[in-house]
Design an enzyme around this catalytic site. Structure first.
Site, PDB file in Angstrom:
ATOM      1  N   SER A  64     -10.482  46.010  78.800  1.00 31.43           N
ATOM      2  CA  SER A  64      -9.626  47.003  78.133  1.00 31.43           C
ATOM      3  C   SER A  64      -8.611  47.583  79.128  1.00 31.43           C
ATOM      4  O   SER A  64      -7.807  46.844  79.683  1.00 31.43           O
ATOM      5  CB  SER A  64     -10.505  48.081  77.488  1.00 31.43           C
TER       6      SER A  64
ATOM      7  N   ASP B 265     -11.749  43.155  67.154  1.00 36.54           N
ATOM      8  CA  ASP B 265     -11.252  44.235  68.024  1.00 36.54           C
ATOM      9  C   ASP B 265     -10.267  45.118  67.250  1.00 36.54           C
ATOM     10  O   ASP B 265      -9.240  44.638  66.771  1.00 36.54           O
ATOM     11  CB  ASP B 265     -10.565  43.624  69.261  1.00 36.54           C
TER      12      ASP B 265
ATOM     13  N   HIS C  13     -14.216  46.343  69.654  1.00 41.79           N
ATOM     14  CA  HIS C  13     -13.767  46.564  71.032  1.00 41.79           C
ATOM     15  C   HIS C  13     -14.869  47.158  71.922  1.00 41.79           C
ATOM     16  O   HIS C  13     -15.043  46.724  73.056  1.00 41.79           O
ATOM     17  CB  HIS C  13     -12.560  47.501  71.005  1.00 41.79           C
TER      18      HIS C  13
END
Ligand SMILES: *[C@@H]1O[C@H](CO)[C@@H](O)[C@H](O)[C@H]1NC(C)=O
Ligand SMILES: *[C@@H]1O[C@H](CO)[C@@H](O)[C@H](O)[C@H]1NC(C)=O
Ligand SMILES: *[C@@H]1O[C@H](CO)[C@@H](O)[C@H](O)[C@H]1NC(C)=O
Ligand SMILES: *[C@@H]1O[C@H](CO)[C@@H](O)[C@H](O)[C@H]1NC(C)=O
Ligand SMILES: *[C@@H]1O[C@H](CO)[C@@H](O)[C@H](O)[C@H]1NC(C)=O
Ligand SMILES: *[C@@H]1O[C@H](CO)[C@@H](O)[C@H](O)[C@H]1NC(C)=O
Ligand SMILES: *[C@@H]1O[C@H](CO)[C@@H](O)[C@H](O)[C@H]1NC(C)=O
Ligand SMILES: *[C@@H]1O[C@H](CO)[C@@H](O)[C@H](O)[C@H]1NC(C)=O
Length: 426
Positions: free
Chosen positions: A204, A352, A384
């Protein structure tokens, strides 16, 4: 003064560097150690400017470490001007099970998703508090360090957002990551740097720094020869994340990234602030509170809010705006500055909800079309947050094969997988 004389002066200054003693952990905003020494601009990118034993007793917080150091080094900001940043380098202890020969060492650079517009969230300090605590149902980031130290690897964790907490400025984050690796390798804390293998890992917000480092490497740090990069939960299209998470439990990322990405442009920051409502529930002071908090606090503070409501003109004050969009164009879209020239392992949840999988599919396709060896796993389970846990073991296993030389890149492999090892469903 001649250039030659300047560099001699700089050299004599930097040769005097020695390791200073530990102090107590102090927020970077209050710690004078976090300042650039004189003449720093004439040092080369990656040159060490200061080095100290990490404050307090970090080896009691991070398992499998025998020592930890802070290194302050010269880097280059998002305007390609001289800057500096700090990294923390961990030395594995000598009783780890998979200990490797010192002549054959491995260095893993972990870029944490600290996602903050506040310099006091930088990992070199966050390791004593926020990064050492579980959050969002996932284990503390410090466990990523102790696990990988446990393989006998050296571990580097840079404060890649730099002294202005430039969350979202990809060029800054990439440069600082590359320079932290240069600094770690030249620190003499790794005994045989020339035969040491090194790789990167990030998820991320940490994938942002790792990917930007990967795409800038060939131009900015051509002497570095990474063995690979593991990139999870990638965010290749910056502005899409605004549309995808506004109104969600993770909306708090948006104020932080807007503040971070205007941190190196006073005019853009003034513009941003000038477009905020002064009163009402979505007002300037509440938005600017984002400068003082870490990302997990921000998730709570802004949960469920439509962040565009803070702006007089709504979304169009941000996306496509002639002052902000050029910053996003330079720093927010991956795949335009270069491509990784080493193997990558990409892992992403198809579900996600932060950054749609199609953006990662497209980036990988671009890399594959120009010969970047890529193993891309699309997980059909989870979102996610779940993929942080679902992907962690796969990333570490891949890094292991990259370091021990058993990974044989074979062009591009894109595959759907079904990995479900967490009860988190988001
Ligand atoms: C630091 O912590 C480690 C592990 O808990 C301990 O063995 C060591 O004695 C501590 N050192 C100091 C100086 O407190
Ligand atoms: C070796 O590991 C054990 C626990 O796994 C720990 O208590 C000990 O301090 C470690 N030894 C060294 C030299 O760090
Ligand atoms: C050192 O590296 C070589 C070549 O990559 C490998 O064959 C060997 O197993 C490594 N040795 C250790 C102790 O890791
Ligand atoms: C040390 O590393 C090993 C291997 O990754 C891991 O299993 C263990 O939990 C780590 N120890 C600590 C104290 O974190
Ligand atoms: C980002 O995604 C948006 C929405 O699909 C698209 O319009 C834009 O062209 C993308 N930007 C880049 C640089 O790929
Ligand atoms: C994410 O944003 C893009 C671009 O605005 C949009 O096309 C897509 O539908 C959004 N996805 C979700 C799940 O919100
Ligand atoms: C700003 O917003 C917060 C949160 O909605 C609210 O508590 C505060 O009173 C507002 N301030 C002003 C000046 O309107
Ligand atoms: C994943 O496993 C959890 C149990 O840990 C379960 O609750 C969940 O339904 C599973 N998800 C899928 C998509 O199979």
């Amino acid at each position: 003064m001649s250039r030659f004389f300047c560099s001699l002066l700089a050299l004599s200054y930097f040769l005097k560097i020695s390791i200073s003693a530990a102090t107590e952990p102090t927020p970077p905003s209050e710690d004078p150690w976090y300042t650039a020494p004189p003449h720093f601009a004439s040092a080369a990118p990656g040159d060490i400017l200061r080095i100290r034993h990490a404050p307090g007793n970090l080896t009691s917080i991070v398992g499998n470490a025998s020592a930890a150091y802070n290194i302050l080094f010269r880097t280059t900001d998002s305007h390609y001007k001289p800057s500096w940043a700090v990294t923390t380098l961990f030395i594995p202890n000598s009783n780890t099970s998979n200990r490797v020969d010192a002549h054959n060492a491995s260095l893993l650079s972990i870029q944490f998703a600290y996602n903050s517009a506040n310099v006091d969230s930088s990992p070199s300090y966050g390791l004593y508090n926020t990064l050492a605590a579980p959050g969002l149902g996932i284990p503390p980031s410090t466990e990523d360090i102790s696990q990988t130290l446990g393989h006998g690897w050296y571990v580097n964790t840079p404060d890649f957002e730099g002294p202005l907490a430039s969350f979202g400025l990809g060029i800054q984050e990439g440069h600082a990551t590359l320079d932290s690796v240069r600094a770690a390798l030249s620190s003499k804390l790794i005994p045989h740097p020339k035969s040491t293998k090194y790789a990167m890992w990030g998820y991320s917000g940490g994938s942002l720094a790792s990917e930007w480092a990967s795409e800038l490497q060939e131009q900015y740090a051509p002497e570095l020869a990474f063995s690979g990069a593991a990139l999870g939960g990638m965010v290749p299209n910056f502005t899409n994340i605004f549309d995808n998470i506004t109104g969600s439990p993770y909306a708090g990322l948006i104020p932080l990234v807007l503040l971070g990405s205007t941190s190196q442009d006073p005019e853009a920051r003034d513009y941003l602030v000038s477009r905020l409502h002064q009163s009402g529930p979505y007002n300037a002071s509440y938005f600017l509170h984002g400068l003082d908090i870490d990302v997990n606090t921000a998730f709570g503070v802004y949960a469920g809010q439509n962040i565009y409501d803070y702006f007089i003109g709504g979304r169009q004050d941000i996306v496509g705006n002639p002052i902000l969009q050029p910053i996003f164009n330079r720093n927010g879209y991956e795949g335009f500055h270069g491509v990784p020239r080493f193997p990558t392992f990409v892992y992403k949840a198809v579900g996600d909800e932060f950054s749609r999988v199609q953006d990662t599919d497209a980036l990988v396709e671009r890399w594959c079309s120009v010969g970047t060896p890529t193993w891309y796993q699309r997980n059909l389970v989870g979102g996610h947050i779940a993929e942080i846990t679902n992907g962690r073991g796969r990333a570490i296993e891949w890094l292991k094969t990259v370091f021990d030389g058993t990974y044989k890149p074979n062009g591009c492999l894109v595959e759907d997988v079904t990995v479900n090892i967490t009860s988190i469903t988001a």
